[in-house]
Design a protein around this motif. Structure first.
Motif, PDB file in Angstrom:
ATOM      1  N   GLY A 276       0.803  -1.224   0.000  1.00  0.00           N
ATOM      2  CA  GLY A 276       0.000   0.000   0.000  1.00  0.00           C
ATOM      3  C   GLY A 276       0.830   1.266   0.000  1.00  0.00           C
TER       4      GLY A 276
ATOM      5  N   SER B 241       2.639   2.085   5.077  1.00  0.00           N
ATOM      6  CA  SER B 241       2.677   1.556   6.453  1.00  0.00           C
ATOM      7  C   SER B 241       3.633   0.357   6.564  1.00  0.00           C
ATOM      8  CB  SER B 241       1.264   1.169   6.946  1.00  0.00           C
ATOM      9  OG  SER B 241       0.794  -0.001   6.325  1.00  0.00           O
TER      10      SER B 241
ATOM     11  N   ARG C  43       7.308   1.706   6.345  1.00  0.00           N
ATOM     12  CA  ARG C  43       7.717   2.417   7.568  1.00  0.00           C
ATOM     13  C   ARG C  43       8.006   1.454   8.718  1.00  0.00           C
ATOM     14  NH1 ARG C  43       3.744   5.854   5.882  1.00  0.00           N
ATOM     15  NH2 ARG C  43       2.191   4.960   7.262  1.00  0.00           N
ATOM     16  N   GLN C  44       7.245   0.403   8.818  1.00  0.00           N
ATOM     17  CA  GLN C  44       7.403  -0.517   9.943  1.00  0.00           C
ATOM     18  C   GLN C  44       8.448  -1.607   9.678  1.00  0.00           C
ATOM     19  OE1 GLN C  44       3.358  -1.709  10.569  1.00  0.00           O
ATOM     20  NE2 GLN C  44       2.721   0.365  11.016  1.00  0.00           N
TER      21      GLN C  44
ATOM     22  N   VAL D 264      -0.629   0.954  -3.625  1.00  0.00           N
ATOM     23  CA  VAL D 264      -2.036   0.537  -3.771  1.00  0.00           C
ATOM     24  C   VAL D 264      -2.867   1.352  -2.771  1.00  0.00           C
ATOM     25  CG1 VAL D 264      -3.697  -1.341  -3.530  1.00  0.00           C
ATOM     26  CG2 VAL D 264      -1.434  -1.800  -4.511  1.00  0.00           C
TER      27      VAL D 264
ATOM     28  N   PRO E 164      -6.447   2.500  -0.660  1.00  0.00           N
ATOM     29  CA  PRO E 164      -7.638   1.833  -0.115  1.00  0.00           C
ATOM     30  C   PRO E 164      -8.746   1.843  -1.172  1.00  0.00           C
ATOM     31  CG  PRO E 164      -6.754   3.410   1.474  1.00  0.00           C
ATOM     32  CD  PRO E 164      -6.012   3.638   0.184  1.00  0.00           C
ATOM     33  N   ASN E 165      -9.536   0.798  -1.256  1.00  0.00           N
ATOM     34  CA  ASN E 165     -10.521   0.638  -2.328  1.00  0.00           C
ATOM     35  C   ASN E 165      -9.800   0.705  -3.680  1.00  0.00           C
ATOM     36  OD1 ASN E 165     -12.760   0.600  -0.423  1.00  0.00           O
ATOM     37  ND2 ASN E 165     -12.411   2.795  -0.208  1.00  0.00           N
TER      38      ASN E 165
ATOM     39  N   GLY F 127      -6.501  -5.585   2.922  1.00  0.00           N
ATOM     40  CA  GLY F 127      -7.304  -6.230   1.879  1.00  0.00           C
ATOM     41  C   GLY F 127      -7.101  -5.557   0.534  1.00  0.00           C
TER      42      GLY F 127
ATOM     43  N   SER G 204      -4.351  -4.195  -0.759  1.00  0.00           N
ATOM     44  CA  SER G 204      -3.125  -4.671  -1.423  1.00  0.00           C
ATOM     45  C   SER G 204      -3.303  -6.114  -1.895  1.00  0.00           C
ATOM     46  CB  SER G 204      -1.936  -4.602  -0.462  1.00  0.00           C
ATOM     47  OG  SER G 204      -1.670  -3.263  -0.121  1.00  0.00           O
TER      48      SER G 204
ATOM     49  N   VAL H  22     -11.970  -7.166  -4.908  1.00  0.00           N
ATOM     50  CA  VAL H  22     -12.952  -6.093  -5.058  1.00  0.00           C
ATOM     51  C   VAL H  22     -12.231  -4.887  -5.651  1.00  0.00           C
ATOM     52  CG1 VAL H  22     -14.808  -4.812  -3.930  1.00  0.00           C
ATOM     53  CG2 VAL H  22     -14.028  -6.975  -2.938  1.00  0.00           C
TER      54      VAL H  22
ATOM     55  N   LYS I  61     -17.817  -0.227  -8.236  1.00  0.00           N
ATOM     56  CA  LYS I  61     -16.942  -1.117  -7.473  1.00  0.00           C
ATOM     57  C   LYS I  61     -17.531  -2.520  -7.552  1.00  0.00           C
ATOM     58  CE  LYS I  61     -14.500  -1.462  -3.091  1.00  0.00           C
ATOM     59  NZ  LYS I  61     -14.540  -1.336  -1.636  1.00  0.00           N
TER      60      LYS I  61
ATOM     61  N   MET J 216      -1.671  -2.275  13.603  1.00  0.00           N
ATOM     62  CA  MET J 216      -2.780  -1.450  13.109  1.00  0.00           C
ATOM     63  C   MET J 216      -3.132  -0.364  14.122  1.00  0.00           C
ATOM     64  SD  MET J 216      -5.874  -3.728  11.574  1.00  0.00           S
ATOM     65  CE  MET J 216      -5.611  -5.152  12.590  1.00  0.00           C
TER      66      MET J 216
ATOM     67  N   VAL K  22      -8.041   1.815  12.123  1.00  0.00           N
ATOM     68  CA  VAL K  22      -7.992   0.712  11.152  1.00  0.00           C
ATOM     69  C   VAL K  22      -8.436  -0.591  11.837  1.00  0.00           C
ATOM     70  CG1 VAL K  22      -6.515  -0.561   9.528  1.00  0.00           C
ATOM     71  CG2 VAL K  22      -6.164   1.887   9.856  1.00  0.00           C
TER      72      VAL K  22
ATOM     73  N   THR L 156     -11.633  -2.476  10.171  1.00  0.00           N
ATOM     74  CA  THR L 156     -11.444  -3.810   9.600  1.00  0.00           C
ATOM     75  C   THR L 156     -12.109  -4.868  10.491  1.00  0.00           C
ATOM     76  OG1 THR L 156      -9.260  -4.058  10.631  1.00  0.00           O
ATOM     77  CG2 THR L 156      -9.316  -3.150   8.423  1.00  0.00           C
TER      78      THR L 156
HETATM   79  P1  NDP Z   1      -6.951  -1.322   3.363  1.00  0.00           P
HETATM   80  O1  NDP Z   1      -6.076  -2.382   2.811  1.00  0.00           O
HETATM   81  O2  NDP Z   1      -7.728  -0.483   2.418  1.00  0.00           O
HETATM   82  O3  NDP Z   1      -6.073  -0.383   4.295  1.00  0.00           O
HETATM   83  C1  NDP Z   1      -6.680   0.719   4.929  1.00  0.00           C
HETATM   84  C2  NDP Z   1      -5.658   1.650   5.546  1.00  0.00           C
HETATM   85  O4  NDP Z   1      -5.034   1.004   6.644  1.00  0.00           O
HETATM   86  C3  NDP Z   1      -4.548   2.035   4.591  1.00  0.00           C
HETATM   87  O5  NDP Z   1      -4.372   3.425   4.707  1.00  0.00           O
HETATM   88  C4  NDP Z   1      -3.335   1.273   5.089  1.00  0.00           C
HETATM   89  O6  NDP Z   1      -2.138   1.994   4.946  1.00  0.00           O
HETATM   90  C5  NDP Z   1      -3.630   1.144   6.567  1.00  0.00           C
HETATM   91  N1  NDP Z   1      -3.015  -0.045   7.190  1.00  0.00           N
HETATM   92  C6  NDP Z   1      -3.238  -1.341   6.873  1.00  0.00           C
HETATM   93  N2  NDP Z   1      -2.565  -2.156   7.714  1.00  0.00           N
HETATM   94  C7  NDP Z   1      -1.889  -1.363   8.576  1.00  0.00           C
HETATM   95  C8  NDP Z   1      -1.013  -1.607   9.667  1.00  0.00           C
HETATM   96  N3  NDP Z   1      -0.749  -2.861  10.092  1.00  0.00           N
HETATM   97  N4  NDP Z   1      -0.467  -0.547  10.313  1.00  0.00           N
HETATM   98  C9  NDP Z   1      -0.770   0.711   9.915  1.00  0.00           C
HETATM   99  N5  NDP Z   1      -1.603   1.016   8.905  1.00  0.00           N
HETATM  100  C10 NDP Z   1      -2.167  -0.014   8.232  1.00  0.00           C
HETATM  101  O7  NDP Z   1      -7.984  -1.930   4.432  1.00  0.00           O
HETATM  102  P2  NDP Z   1      -8.797  -3.290   4.470  1.00  0.00           P
HETATM  103  O8  NDP Z   1      -7.961  -4.405   4.910  1.00  0.00           O
HETATM  104  O9  NDP Z   1     -10.019  -2.989   5.223  1.00  0.00           O
HETATM  105  O10 NDP Z   1      -9.195  -3.575   2.936  1.00  0.00           O
HETATM  106  C11 NDP Z   1     -10.340  -2.993   2.382  1.00  0.00           C
HETATM  107  C12 NDP Z   1     -10.547  -3.454   0.953  1.00  0.00           C
HETATM  108  O11 NDP Z   1     -10.767  -4.882   0.921  1.00  0.00           O
HETATM  109  C13 NDP Z   1     -11.785  -2.814   0.342  1.00  0.00           C
HETATM  110  O12 NDP Z   1     -11.541  -2.471  -0.997  1.00  0.00           O
HETATM  111  C14 NDP Z   1     -12.823  -3.916   0.447  1.00  0.00           C
HETATM  112  O13 NDP Z   1     -13.851  -3.788  -0.503  1.00  0.00           O
HETATM  113  C15 NDP Z   1     -11.979  -5.148   0.218  1.00  0.00           C
HETATM  114  N6  NDP Z   1     -12.553  -6.408   0.710  1.00  0.00           N
HETATM  115  C16 NDP Z   1     -12.125  -7.563   0.123  1.00  0.00           C
HETATM  116  C17 NDP Z   1     -12.631  -8.787   0.481  1.00  0.00           C
HETATM  117  C18 NDP Z   1     -12.137 -10.019  -0.186  1.00  0.00           C
HETATM  118  O14 NDP Z   1     -12.580 -11.122   0.133  1.00  0.00           O
HETATM  119  N7  NDP Z   1     -11.223  -9.916  -1.123  1.00  0.00           N
HETATM  120  C19 NDP Z   1     -13.683  -8.904   1.503  1.00  0.00           C
HETATM  121  C20 NDP Z   1     -14.032  -7.648   2.107  1.00  0.00           C
HETATM  122  C21 NDP Z   1     -13.478  -6.463   1.716  1.00  0.00           C
HETATM  123  P3  NDP Z   1      -1.013   1.704   3.801  1.00  0.00           P
HETATM  124  O15 NDP Z   1      -1.685   1.876   2.496  1.00  0.00           O
HETATM  125  O16 NDP Z   1       0.005   2.729   4.072  1.00  0.00           O
HETATM  126  O17 NDP Z   1      -0.505   0.310   4.020  1.00  0.00           O
END
Ligand code: NDP
Ligand code: MN
Length: 392
Positions: free
Chosen positions: A39, A42, A45-46, A69, A71-72, A99, A101, A154, A163, A186, A190, A194
């Motif tokens: 993504g 995050s 950085r870690q 990558v 979100p969404n 999710g 990524s 998705v 979407k 997290m 977040v 999640t």
């Molecule tokens: P995202 O992957 O969208 O991440 C959301 C935010 O959280 C980003 O800004 C990310 O930052 C940050 N982040 C993630 N992990 C950490 C961490 N350990 N520490 C700090 N920051 C973190 O969130 P979701 O996991 O909720 O994924 C959502 C997507 O997944 C949606 O598009 C949804 O529709 C989809 N989805 C898919 C499913 C499937 O079966 N495939 C089922 C349900 C939902 P950074 O970018 O910097 O890493």
């Protein structure tokens, strides 16, 4: 006796603290050059991105990095990843991140495997997804989407805001590594968003017309885990027992939504974060879950009411009899949980305008029709509009 079908994901899972270092060894049988997808910073950085890279390279797998990558994730971002994978001759795709990524990596695996930078026709099923799809490795950094064990990706069309959830048995991750040291980083917001997604998955799977005795068991167990651990993980991110409970619940939920699918909440909720990509998936679901629950309880049959009573009990409520009044206790339990983790707000407060409801209803009927068809009460277009209005 009920009759049903059930299938297991084609995914090998490694679960536990400090497991990231195993990624390379587990990837080795699947390919010789990896596109490593993540993504917006995050994981870098870690230090986890570097460790994932070292693990792959240590196993003799050169890495091409693809960062950024969002979100969404959008089809446009997926195309860039596909080009990077094709240019560098990658034969496997690994993701470390949320999710978004993992989903982007799955879609890139389809495009690279078929030598096609445009993934949207595959999402629309205008082009066929085949076994040419590259193998995917998934390392989740969130506990919510279950994407590390599901057959879904998705993806949003950035030009239209559509979407779409796409499923194929060729996009199951071949290997998933759930490292609790990663999900424990997290931040609270977040964790909340999640974690609520995981709860939505199991509540919806339990109510879906595709529910089976196999998924029911995991759903009820996951609801209990979420009740016991989500608020704890939200308040104290270093509580590793709570993190483990949520990572398990997330995995159980993924195992449920693949065979049983989700219902109206996801069917109309995915649309919201397509049109409003800055709105987190879990927050969109949080806005819509209570109105959909009320709609289903008011209009549902005895079996639906009884299932909502089961959910209320799993969330800690007393329900002596299975009636509508007791079923409504499930809504109260969900709202209390939302309050405790800072997700109790309406769509308007999240930036959604009333003017977009008609468009969202149309997109939902097109792209969420599978989930909507699994809802215990079949909603008409006006019902969908009413639910959006109630969620405002
Ligand atoms: P995202 O992957 O969208 O991440 C959301 C935010 O959280 C980003 O800004 C990310 O930052 C940050 N982040 C993630 N992990 C950490 C961490 N350990 N520490 C700090 N920051 C973190 O969130 P979701 O996991 O909720 O994924 C959502 C997507 O997944 C949606 O598009 C949804 O529709 C989809 N989805 C898919 C499913 C499937 O079966 N495939 C089922 C349900 C939902 P950074 O970018 O910097 O890493
Ligand atoms: Mn979801």
């Amino acid at each position: 006796m009920s009759s049903f079908t059930y299938f297991l994901p084609e995914t090998s899972l490694l679960f536990g603290s400090g497991t990231l270092g195993e990624l390379g060894a587990r990837a080795r049988p699947h390919g010789s050059r990896a596109l490593l997808v993540t993504g917006n910073g995050s994981m870098r950085r870690q230090g986890f991105l570097q460790r994932a890279r070292e693990s792959l390279e240590g196993a003799g797998i050169p890495v091409t990095l693809f960062e950024g990558v969002e979100p969404n994730p959008t089809a446009g971002t997926v195309s860039k990843g596909i080009r990077a994978g094709l240019d560098s001759g990658c034969d496997l795709v690994a993701a470390i991140g949320g999710g978004s990524s993992i989903d982007a990596a799955k879609a890139m695996a389809v495009g690279i495997g078929h030598g096609d930078a445009d993934v949207w026709p595959y999402i629309l099923r205008e082009r066929e997804t085949t076994r040419k799809t590259l193998p995917v490795m998934a390392v989740p950094s969130t506990s919510g989407t279950g994407s590390h064990v599901t057959w879904y990706t998705v993806i949003t069309n950035q030009e239209t805001g559509e979407k779409a959830a796409f499923s194929s048995k060729f996009i199951y991750p071949s290997e998933s590594v759930v490292d609790l040291d990663i999900v424990s980083t997290m931040p609270p917001k977040v964790t909340a968003e999640t974690g609520f997604d995981a709860l939505a998955h199991v509540m919806e799977s339990y109510l879906s017309s595709g529910a089976t005795p196999m998924t029911d068991t995991l759903c009820l167990r996951a609801m209990k885990l979420i009740r016991q651990n989500l608020v704890r993980a939200f308040k104290d991110g270093s509580d590793m027992d709570a993190r483990e409970g949520m990572a398990l619940a997330d995995t159980y939920a993924g195992l449920c939504i693949t065979p049983s699918r989700t219902i109206m909440v996801h069917g109309i909720g995915n649309t919201v974060s397509g049109v409003y990509p800055e709105l987190a998936h879990g927050q969109a679901l949080a806005c819509l879950t209570p109105p959909v629950m009320r709609f289903n309880i008011e209009r549902g049959d005895a079996s639906t009411v009884s299932r909502y009573c089961d959910i209320a009990r799993a969330l800690g409520e007393e329900t002596a009899r299975a009636d509508r009044g007791n079923a409504m206790k499930a809504v109260e339990a969900v709202e209390m949980l939302q309050e405790a983790i800072g997700l109790r707000r309406g769509l308007k407060e999240c930036g959604v305008s009333e003017d977009s409801i008609e468009r969202m209803a149309d997109y939902s009927l097109k792209f969420g029709k599978g989930a909507i068809a699994c809802n215990p009460v079949k909603p008409a277009r006006e019902d969908i509009i009413k639910v959006y209005e109630e969620a405002l």
